[in-house]
Write a protein that holds these residues in place. Sequence first.
Motif, PDB file in Angstrom:
ATOM      1  N   PRO A   1      21.524  46.215  -1.637  1.00 62.01           N
ATOM      2  CA  PRO A   1      21.404  45.653  -2.989  1.00 62.01           C
ATOM      3  C   PRO A   1      21.162  46.745  -4.020  1.00 62.01           C
ATOM      4  O   PRO A   1      20.812  47.878  -3.682  1.00 62.01           O
ATOM      5  N   GLU A   2      21.346  46.395  -5.269  1.00 62.55           N
ATOM      6  CA  GLU A   2      20.916  47.286  -6.348  1.00 62.55           C
ATOM      7  C   GLU A   2      19.443  47.074  -6.664  1.00 62.55           C
ATOM      8  O   GLU A   2      18.744  48.012  -7.054  1.00 62.55           O
ATOM      9  N   VAL A   3      18.994  45.837  -6.488  1.00 59.70           N
ATOM     10  CA  VAL A   3      17.588  45.506  -6.705  1.00 59.70           C
ATOM     11  C   VAL A   3      17.131  44.596  -5.571  1.00 59.70           C
ATOM     12  O   VAL A   3      17.771  43.567  -5.304  1.00 59.70           O
ATOM     13  N   LEU A   4      16.050  44.989  -4.923  1.00 59.49           N
ATOM     14  CA  LEU A   4      15.427  44.143  -3.912  1.00 59.49           C
ATOM     15  C   LEU A   4      14.059  43.713  -4.433  1.00 59.49           C
ATOM     16  O   LEU A   4      13.202  44.552  -4.726  1.00 59.49           O
ATOM     17  N   ILE A   5      13.859  42.402  -4.553  1.00 59.26           N
ATOM     18  CA  ILE A   5      12.582  41.860  -5.017  1.00 59.26           C
ATOM     19  C   ILE A   5      11.757  41.454  -3.805  1.00 59.26           C
ATOM     20  O   ILE A   5      12.250  40.756  -2.916  1.00 59.26           O
ATOM     21  N   VAL A   6      10.503  41.905  -3.764  1.00 63.87           N
ATOM     22  CA  VAL A   6       9.608  41.580  -2.654  1.00 63.87           C
ATOM     23  C   VAL A   6       8.433  40.766  -3.176  1.00 63.87           C
ATOM     24  O   VAL A   6       8.133  40.753  -4.369  1.00 63.87           O
ATOM     25  N   ASP A   7       7.773  40.101  -2.261  1.00 61.80           N
ATOM     26  CA  ASP A   7       6.655  39.235  -2.628  1.00 61.80           C
ATOM     27  C   ASP A   7       5.348  40.022  -2.644  1.00 61.80           C
ATOM     28  O   ASP A   7       5.269  41.153  -2.146  1.00 61.80           O
ATOM     29  N   HIS A   8       4.311  39.396  -3.202  1.00 57.46           N
ATOM     30  CA  HIS A   8       3.009  40.048  -3.313  1.00 57.46           C
ATOM     31  C   HIS A   8       1.900  38.997  -3.272  1.00 57.46           C
ATOM     32  O   HIS A   8       2.165  37.788  -3.382  1.00 57.46           O
ATOM     33  N   VAL A   9       0.682  39.471  -3.132  1.00 59.09           N
ATOM     34  CA  VAL A   9      -0.499  38.632  -3.327  1.00 59.09           C
ATOM     35  C   VAL A   9      -1.420  39.337  -4.312  1.00 59.09           C
ATOM     36  O   VAL A   9      -1.454  40.568  -4.373  1.00 59.09           O
TER      37      VAL A   9
ATOM     38  N   LEU B   1       7.193  37.683 -11.712  1.00 54.64           N
ATOM     39  CA  LEU B   1       6.327  38.655 -12.382  1.00 54.64           C
ATOM     40  C   LEU B   1       7.142  39.882 -12.795  1.00 54.64           C
ATOM     41  O   LEU B   1       7.818  40.501 -11.974  1.00 54.64           O
ATOM     42  N   HIS B   2       7.061  40.216 -14.092  1.00 57.99           N
ATOM     43  CA  HIS B   2       7.928  41.271 -14.639  1.00 57.99           C
ATOM     44  C   HIS B   2       7.310  42.660 -14.450  1.00 57.99           C
ATOM     45  O   HIS B   2       7.096  43.397 -15.421  1.00 57.99           O
ATOM     46  N   THR B   3       7.052  43.044 -13.233  1.00 59.19           N
ATOM     47  CA  THR B   3       6.482  44.357 -12.934  1.00 59.19           C
ATOM     48  C   THR B   3       7.512  45.214 -12.226  1.00 59.19           C
ATOM     49  O   THR B   3       8.498  44.714 -11.666  1.00 59.19           O
ATOM     50  N   ALA B   4       7.275  46.515 -12.240  1.00 62.09           N
ATOM     51  CA  ALA B   4       8.177  47.431 -11.538  1.00 62.09           C
ATOM     52  C   ALA B   4       7.865  47.490 -10.059  1.00 62.09           C
ATOM     53  O   ALA B   4       8.758  47.751  -9.240  1.00 62.09           O
ATOM     54  N   TRP B   5       6.585  47.266  -9.678  1.00 60.85           N
ATOM     55  CA  TRP B   5       6.183  47.505  -8.292  1.00 60.85           C
ATOM     56  C   TRP B   5       6.640  46.423  -7.315  1.00 60.85           C
ATOM     57  O   TRP B   5       6.511  46.598  -6.103  1.00 60.85           O
ATOM     58  N   ASN B   6       7.161  45.288  -7.810  1.00 53.77           N
ATOM     59  CA  ASN B   6       7.693  44.275  -6.881  1.00 53.77           C
ATOM     60  C   ASN B   6       9.199  44.374  -6.741  1.00 53.77           C
ATOM     61  O   ASN B   6       9.838  43.448  -6.245  1.00 53.77           O
ATOM     62  N   LYS B   7       9.763  45.506  -7.170  1.00 52.97           N
ATOM     63  CA  LYS B   7      11.210  45.715  -7.107  1.00 52.97           C
ATOM     64  C   LYS B   7      11.524  47.085  -6.514  1.00 52.97           C
ATOM     65  O   LYS B   7      10.986  48.098  -6.952  1.00 52.97           O
ATOM     66  N   VAL B   8      12.396  47.103  -5.531  1.00 49.65           N
ATOM     67  CA  VAL B   8      12.927  48.343  -4.968  1.00 49.65           C
ATOM     68  C   VAL B   8      14.338  48.493  -5.530  1.00 49.65           C
ATOM     69  O   VAL B   8      15.180  47.609  -5.363  1.00 49.65           O
ATOM     70  N   VAL B   9      14.607  49.608  -6.208  1.00 47.70           N
ATOM     71  CA  VAL B   9      15.836  49.744  -6.990  1.00 47.70           C
ATOM     72  C   VAL B   9      16.645  50.937  -6.495  1.00 47.70           C
ATOM     73  O   VAL B   9      16.090  52.003  -6.194  1.00 47.70           O
ATOM     74  N   ARG B  10      17.966  50.743  -6.426  1.00 46.52           N
ATOM     75  CA  ARG B  10      18.847  51.859  -6.053  1.00 46.52           C
ATOM     76  C   ARG B  10      18.768  52.926  -7.146  1.00 46.52           C
ATOM     77  O   ARG B  10      18.966  52.646  -8.327  1.00 46.52           O
ATOM     78  N   ARG B  11      18.476  54.146  -6.741  1.00 43.68           N
ATOM     79  CA  ARG B  11      18.239  55.212  -7.716  1.00 43.68           C
ATOM     80  C   ARG B  11      19.507  55.519  -8.521  1.00 43.68           C
ATOM     81  O   ARG B  11      19.441  55.728  -9.734  1.00 43.68           O
ATOM     82  N   ARG B  12      20.663  55.517  -7.874  1.00 35.55           N
ATOM     83  CA  ARG B  12      21.915  55.799  -8.592  1.00 35.55           C
ATOM     84  C   ARG B  12      22.191  54.728  -9.643  1.00 35.55           C
ATOM     85  O   ARG B  12      22.703  55.011 -10.732  1.00 35.55           O
TER      86      ARG B  12
END
Length: 868
Positions: A112-120, A157-168
Amino acid sequence: MTLLSFVVPAYRVQGYLRDCLDSILRQPVSDLEVVAVDDCSPDGCREIIAEYAARDPRVRLVSLARNVGLGEARNVGLDRATGEYVWFLDSDDWLVDGCLPAVTERLRRVRPEVLIVDHVRAYWDNRAAGSDLARTVPDSGDRVFTVRDRPEVLGLLHTAWNKVVRRRFLTDLGLRFGPGWYEDVSFSYPVLLAAKRISVLDRICVNYRQRRSGAITQTRDDRHFDVFAHWGRVFALLERWGPAYDDLRPLIFERMVWHYLIVLGNGRRLSPKLRRDFFRRVVADYRRWCPDGGYPRPGGMAGVKHRLVAGDHWWTYRLLRALHRSRVALARRARRAVPRPSAGQRLVALVGAAPGWSAPAAGEPSGPAAPEPSGAPGGWSGATGPGGSAGAARLARLGRAVLWLGRAGLLRAYYQAQLRRPLDPTLALYAAYWYRGYACNPAAIYAKAREVAPHIRGVWVVRRDRVGSLPPGVPYVVAGTRAYFRALARARWLINNVNFPDYVVKRRGAVHVQTHHGTPVKVMGLDQQRYPAGAVGLDFSRLLRRIDRWDYSITSNRFSTQMWERAYPAEYVTLETGYPRNDRLVNATPEEVAAVRERLGLPPGSRVVLYAPTHREHRPGYWPPFDPSALLDVLGASGLLLIRGHYLDPGAAVGVARAPGAVGVDGAVRPLGTAPARVDGAAQVDGVAQADGAGWADGAARVRDVTDHPVVEDLYLAADVLITDYSSAMFDYGCLDRPIVIYAPDWADYRRERGVYLDVLAEAPGAAATSFPELLALFRTGAVDDAAARRARTVFRRRYCALDDGRAAERVVRHVLLDEPVGAPTGPGAMSAGPGAGSPGSGVVPTGPGAAPAPAQEPAASPDGPIR
């Protein structure tokens, strides 16, 4: 290419940074790197990162010359990242154990270009709250999607830390973090809008730490207005991208208004005087960015708020908000209301009290309860009276309970009356170990204050049964008396190495100094919530109320500062001065050492070993396997052994006496907590049996119980070698630069059940053993003080003893009592430079807390005796 780069900016998070880095590095995934950016943090963040980078090549330190803020620090980390994907993890959060294999598997399989993960949300009081991800945006599996396919993803939640993003993808998009607070807004929404391949992993990966203090979302500051600039960046980007994104503008607009109302409605972010200006800015952005065709306005109260913004109805909004907050407050009070027992019920409870009744300890309840200072009726039992009547005995107990309750009530009323009188600007009240006597850091500060600030009158609080332990000429009050409550109410300074009782009121202008009484190996404070076996009886809510009274926290090293910051989260000022109690060790001359050994009756030329294990809250009565006679055989004819039980369970040493071959100081097998009155014709001094040289040499008196010796520093000075386990004794003894041996036979159990901050085997101050045969072998082979042990001790002292230069007490006195600026420690003991002036965690603090007190109306103490 590395698969995954973590970018971890760090600023003022020294208490949490280790958790974050450990949570990444201990994952069962090797194809990663950590770009840790020290954003010119004034605390210990840089040295923590450097420590990790030195031992793990996957960690890279990027140190900035000036503070640039979270957004720009992330940009710096992004520029240095080499991974195919980048994950911006906040340095006070941490990953869930074992989550990375699922993340990396999804990245490799779906690309993916963006992978959203869950949190507590992980709260400071050990509560956890999940997110709505699984309900609103279920796991996408092998499929990818765009925002148009699943617009509900914008509600996450609009945070950066719950998203893994393709650097390119990021570099091609040219997307960077903006300056100021709320930098996640102008990153997260554009990333989602532009992505063609979004994936959702329904796996909890991030513990989103909800800090009790220090978090931006709980800080009142006008920088919350930065949120407008970031939403402006989002809409400016949409305009630049053109009409292709017009269909998404209504969704983004609704999110903007929702976010503004969240900030506006949070009283912990905006002060009342700023709220109207903020509302006006919301109205301005509403009118500027509202789509021509409207937007999906929510229903219910949320929709009402949107209409109030659209119409610029500030006063109506304010009234509705006030009504809502009042209703919530009333409901909260109703839920919390618990019927209080009547006086009669409390009396019945007292009458039925168990023998030796005691109240919870006034400080950190990591051990048995200390007696209530005011003196509850003790020694009650169910035995009948002289006439054999149980009823008569019960009446007698009832009468004593009535008297005690009446006296306690009168004393508390007296205390409340004294609180209305002016503070005494010359009175400092000292206490140690729940009023057990004159000891530890408070004693060192008291002694130095008499020298440096003689106009400040120091008075000690002691239990009635410990008055005899005070040095001659030390003024004191007996806990629970009128004099005690008067001094407690009116003292300008209250200095303790534990906490004062819960009923103590923090007055305006009074200064509370928490000196602590050790460097933490075991977890403490709020961190004990994760280890319930070691926190039995600990009321964390009450503990936090006690912590909130602190103005200063004295620490012996940077490590302690980091651990106290997370274990005791509050708004106190940390003074990294070194430990006042260690001044004596650092300044001791060979003549003083010889005099101490002579007073203890230790023959010249003897090799003295001090064994001082710590308390095990989770294993009452436990004593490590230990055979004194076997150790003495290895030490040889010149060897002498001093055994000191912990003050919280001195009776635990009975296990030694029952061990095969174990001997007491008189050569007999007996509990080590009961020294004989005389040994080989020698008298006792200070509770320690005194033997002549012949008594030590003949093998009958080569081991002593020194648990009750009142001054532990005497024992440190007298000992040639220290054996300990998880005790803070190793940090104090380290100031002497003598051999230290770690003997930790229950290390695995202790680490699992009690919890530790420090791996005492990996970071031992010398040789280490996990069994008694190994301990004997260390002494037999000379490994106790070989080259490897000395190297380990040097590293240990550099990290933990660097501030102990013999002037710690003076620094505390000058800053806290005299309000003088004090520099960082220097001299022979200061083996590394301290932090810069004016920074938290340094010996330099800008200002002292509290207002200048009003003059006192009467003296609180006589110069050389008890206060009557």
